[in-house]
Motif scaffolding. Structure first.
Motif, PDB file in Angstrom:
ATOM      1  N   ILE A  60      20.905  -7.466  -5.841  1.00  0.00           N
ATOM      2  CA  ILE A  60      20.111  -6.170  -5.970  1.00  0.00           C
ATOM      3  C   ILE A  60      20.130  -5.603  -7.218  1.00  0.00           C
ATOM      4  O   ILE A  60      21.107  -5.184  -8.016  1.00  0.00           O
ATOM      5  N   GLN A  77      13.117  -8.745  -6.881  1.00  0.00           N
ATOM      6  CA  GLN A  77      12.738  -7.349  -6.414  1.00  0.00           C
ATOM      7  C   GLN A  77      13.595  -6.379  -7.003  1.00  0.00           C
ATOM      8  O   GLN A  77      14.665  -6.423  -7.087  1.00  0.00           O
ATOM      9  N   SER A  91      13.154   5.899  -2.365  1.00  0.00           N
ATOM     10  CA  SER A  91      12.843   4.797  -3.622  1.00  0.00           C
ATOM     11  C   SER A  91      11.723   3.799  -3.324  1.00  0.00           C
ATOM     12  O   SER A  91      11.207   3.806  -2.054  1.00  0.00           O
ATOM     13  N   ARG A  92      11.393   3.141  -4.176  1.00  0.00           N
ATOM     14  CA  ARG A  92      10.094   2.249  -4.085  1.00  0.00           C
ATOM     15  C   ARG A  92      10.742   1.042  -4.661  1.00  0.00           C
ATOM     16  O   ARG A  92      11.509   1.037  -5.839  1.00  0.00           O
ATOM     17  N   SER A  93       9.872  -0.034  -4.787  1.00  0.00           N
ATOM     18  CA  SER A  93      10.097  -1.318  -5.265  1.00  0.00           C
ATOM     19  C   SER A  93       9.209  -2.267  -5.644  1.00  0.00           C
ATOM     20  O   SER A  93       8.055  -1.858  -5.227  1.00  0.00           O
ATOM     21  N   ARG A 137       8.368  -6.375  -6.952  1.00  0.00           N
ATOM     22  CA  ARG A 137       8.657  -7.774  -7.327  1.00  0.00           C
ATOM     23  C   ARG A 137       8.218  -8.220  -8.616  1.00  0.00           C
ATOM     24  O   ARG A 137       6.642  -8.241  -8.710  1.00  0.00           O
ATOM     25  N   ARG A 147      18.189  -2.370  -9.643  1.00  0.00           N
ATOM     26  CA  ARG A 147      17.880  -1.135  -9.758  1.00  0.00           C
ATOM     27  C   ARG A 147      17.635  -0.426 -11.057  1.00  0.00           C
ATOM     28  O   ARG A 147      18.538  -0.692 -11.963  1.00  0.00           O
ATOM     29  N   PRO A 190      15.017   3.963  -7.421  1.00  0.00           N
ATOM     30  CA  PRO A 190      15.458   5.208  -6.598  1.00  0.00           C
ATOM     31  C   PRO A 190      15.187   6.172  -7.376  1.00  0.00           C
ATOM     32  O   PRO A 190      15.486   6.381  -8.460  1.00  0.00           O
ATOM     33  N   GLU A 195      14.457  -2.149  -7.502  1.00  0.00           N
ATOM     34  CA  GLU A 195      14.303  -1.008  -6.689  1.00  0.00           C
ATOM     35  C   GLU A 195      14.184   0.233  -7.710  1.00  0.00           C
ATOM     36  O   GLU A 195      14.974   0.133  -8.842  1.00  0.00           O
TER      37      GLU A 195
END
Length: 245
Positions: free
Chosen positions: A78, A100, A132-134, A136, A80, A104, A102
């Protein structure tokens, strides 16, 4: 915003943020030392001033496409970029292509993350604290990340297509681990520097069964890639009054 010169200091680009990667077989360590200097004018004379050699990304691109493939992880890590105290953390993030990321929002006010330069182009719109949005990152390159509300916020995401990379520390030392035998092109990227010797971008590195030392890699400082940027509309940020965001 400046062109790809800012991210392709050497020919290709790859490296950074120590994300553990597994590869087929045992590899060796490839290391080097970053030297960063600033050219300054004083009393009509040109002299050098030593700048920070940290956060320079170095990576190796296999000359034989698909010749060395990393072992696929059963679980994708993950990634971020946290927004807190009107800052992105970390400032520099390196991820494999297709990752991907993130974004936040841990501030008590709204943010609007966007990137309209070079790498991945996106606009996450306005979103509130605790959400939060993500995105790619599906193409190779560097993406300069900003907030459309707070001009002081800036970060960089490098999406890479090779697992053989490293990022320099404060002393300029950089190491790439578990590099298998093969032929590679050397790549170097810095947020505010470029290779002092352009021929270095054509350097081929041969890796066999013994550790490889690249020697000194000299860079000269350039203008800050994140400085003096405009908002997502291509306009100057408007001065703000005492606002709570």
């Amino acid at each position: 915003m400046r062109s790809f010169r800012g991210w392709m200091i050497s020919g290709c680009w790859f490296l950074l943020m120590g994300v553990p990667v597994q590869v087929h077989g045992e590899g060796v360590e490839v290391s080097g030392k970053i030297l960063m200097t600033t050219l300054m004018q004083a009393a009509g004379k040109k002299h050098k001033d030593v700048s920070s050699a940290a956060n320079v990304v170095v990576w190796l691109s296999p000359l034989r496409p698909g010749g060395v493939a990393p072992v696929a992880s059963a679980r994708q890590p993950i990634y971020r970029l946290i927004q807190k105290d009107k800052m992105f953390t970390p400032h520099l993030l390196v991820v494999p292509i297709g990752s991907q990321v993130e974004f936040p929002n841990q501030d008590p006010f709204f943010h609007n993350v966007f990137s309209l330069f070079n790498g991945k182009r996106f606009d996450l719109g306005l979103y509130e604290s605790g959400t939060s949005r993500s995105v790619r990152f599906d193409r190779e390159g560097v993406s300069y990340i900003f907030c459309n509300i707070h001009p002081e916020m800036g970060a960089i995401v490098l999406a890479l297509n090779t697992p053989y990379y490293g990022i320099s520390g404060e002393n300029g030392f950089v190491a790439l681990h578990n590099v298998p035998a093969g032929s590679y092109r050397l790549n170097v990227w810095s947020e505010n520097g470029q290779l002092a010797n352009p021929d270095m971008s054509q350097r081929i590195v041969q890796v066999s069964t013994e550790a490889v030392h690249l020697g000194d890699i000299s860079l000269q400082t350039t203008t800050d890639a994140l400085a003096h940027h405009k908002n997502k509309f291509g306009e100057e940020y408007q001065p703000t009054r005492e606002q709570k965001y």
